[in-house]
Write a protein that holds these residues in place. Sequence first.
Motif, mmCIF file in Angstrom:
data_model
loop_
_atom_site.group_PDB
_atom_site.id
_atom_site.type_symbol
_atom_site.label_atom_id
_atom_site.label_comp_id
_atom_site.label_asym_id
_atom_site.label_seq_id
_atom_site.Cartn_x
_atom_site.Cartn_y
_atom_site.Cartn_z
ATOM 1 N N UNK A 1 20.084 -29.482 -2.185
ATOM 2 C CA UNK A 1 20.647 -30.749 -1.711
ATOM 3 C C UNK A 1 19.620 -31.574 -0.954
ATOM 4 N N UNK B 1 13.519 -28.157 -8.871
ATOM 5 C CA UNK B 1 14.916 -28.469 -8.568
ATOM 6 C C UNK B 1 15.895 -27.383 -9.015
ATOM 7 N N UNK C 1 23.223 -43.013 -6.739
ATOM 8 C CA UNK C 1 24.015 -41.788 -6.605
ATOM 9 C C UNK C 1 23.197 -40.690 -5.937
ATOM 10 N N UNK C 2 21.926 -40.577 -6.347
ATOM 11 C CA UNK C 2 21.069 -39.564 -5.733
ATOM 12 C C UNK C 2 20.824 -39.894 -4.261
ATOM 13 N N UNK D 1 11.765 -29.642 -13.105
ATOM 14 C CA UNK D 1 13.041 -28.930 -13.232
ATOM 15 C C UNK D 1 12.991 -27.583 -12.511
ATOM 16 N N UNK E 1 22.719 -39.383 -16.956
ATOM 17 C CA UNK E 1 23.742 -38.370 -16.692
ATOM 18 C C UNK E 1 24.759 -38.786 -15.641
ATOM 19 N N UNK F 1 17.544 -38.355 -13.782
ATOM 20 C CA UNK F 1 17.237 -37.886 -15.142
ATOM 21 C C UNK F 1 16.811 -39.039 -16.034
ATOM 22 N N UNK G 1 16.578 -26.295 -11.859
ATOM 23 C CA UNK G 1 17.270 -26.487 -13.135
ATOM 24 C C UNK G 1 16.719 -25.502 -14.162
ATOM 25 N N UNK H 1 17.667 -35.883 -7.783
ATOM 26 C CA UNK H 1 17.052 -35.830 -9.102
ATOM 27 C C UNK H 1 17.589 -36.971 -9.951
#
Lengths: 220, 249
Positions: B86, B48, B158-159, B45, B96, B92, B50, B90
């Motif tokens: 970008x 990235x 999606x990633x 995290x 999510x 999860x 986060x 990531x």
Amino acid sequence: MQYLNDPERLMKLLTQLTHGFGTTLSIFAMTLIISLPLGMIVALGRMSRHKLISAPVSFYILIMRGTPLMLQLFAVYFFLPRLIGPIPRLNAVYIAFGLNYAAYFAEIYRGGIMSIPPGQYEAAQVLGFTRSQTFMRIILPQTVKRVLLPVSNEVITLVKDTSLATAIAVSEMFLTAKNMTSSSGSVEPLFIAGVFYLLMNAVVTAFFNFLTNRFNYYHD
Amino acid sequence: MLSASHIRKTFDGAEVLRDVSLSVKEGEVVAIIGRSGSGKSTLLRCINHLEKIDSGEITIGKDTLVSSVDGKAVYAPQDRLRALCLKMGFVFQSYNLFPHWTVLDNLCIPQTAVLHRSRREAEKKALALLSRVGLGDRGSAYPCQLSGGQQQRVAIARALALDPEILCFDEPTSALDPELTREVLTVIRDLAKEKHTMLIVTHEMKFAREVADRIVFMHEGVIAAQGTPDEIMKGGNEQLLAFMGDLDQ
Ligand SMILES: Nc1ncnc2c1ncn2[C@@H]1O[C@H](COP(=O)(O)OP(=O)(O)O)[C@@H](O)[C@H]1O
Ligand SMILES: [Mg+2]
């Protein structure tokens, strides 16, 4: 029975109540037009990280929710003219109701926004959405679904609260009915006004049921 | 490609990462293993963005995400941070996905809103990725209509839709039962074969040995051992042996 068994008088009563109902409707509509969007601004202010913004906004919400709406109505009607000159009674009602309901909606919105899981913000962040994109496209649309039920409660309360405008002699439906009751000595006008409120809330309820169904395409 | 050095991170005074340094080369698959609470997620995290680090340095390619001045972390400006992050994708543990969007929108809207691709182009890419993860026919479904394994595969697609240079996974299968775990691991295995650069936190030891070029073992906020799977299995690190012993039971 002075009205219900006399078609001619009943028609006259219904005409006058309908006329008052027009004012009731405009209070209802104007309050929502002001308070639904203003509530979002208040909610965002309340959630601001800057104390200089969130503290006064919290105080505003405390006052609006902590004192009677009727008192706020008097305050707007008697004190606002001293600042900005005379204002029509009905405008005072719009302002007082709009400011009051915005505080309630703000707290509902805030609860809705805070109930969105942090993972949604994190996913948006790692995908490169800006903060405003995240709010407008991901958080807000999900919040709408979550606040529909509490918002509908407030809107139903508002239908009945419009009768408080009687306090500063705005001739909406309740005042009309009350005056006719006083002059005739019959409670029938008030009773029929009650039926009007009930029907209006039946429409409001049906509308919110429709919206809820529209948002049922997903659950989380 | 990715380099994190001397990362320190505390939560309310408790040191969670203590001088951790890790780098990932292009095309390399690195698996991070270790006991629960050893700091694996926190490290991923932090990389990235986060979580914010206390001190240390993180660079992606030639660009600096965060560096330290006088032992205090200094981050790049907001817009640069967004552009840099970008370069990483990531995935999860809890997927999510955006529940109010269809699977197709979950893959397309990030492309159109963030990378300003046209909807046509985004859809083409999304559909190709969906069939690659075995969900070519589920584009119009909502996430709530999918199983956990399917949701996680959508999250991976999606990633990938944003063409990240490095893909990070935080225990992507720990919320799934064995059957669904298998379908997700198959997808990750295929990505490894295609030489995607990946950083994977996992508790699937067998899987880590199979796909990883390098395994990193974390223990109480430090990297206690690392090496190729063979080296790790042979190595004599005491904590690692204890950890593996517990896994075998
Ligand atoms: N947001 C947080 N606030 C406080 N403590 C945290 C937070 N996130 C993680 N920790 C603590 O940091 C330590 C490492 O956690 P984590 O990185 O999640 O471990 P792992 O992923 O290896 O299981 C744990 O002791 C955990 O309790
Ligand atoms: Mg973890």
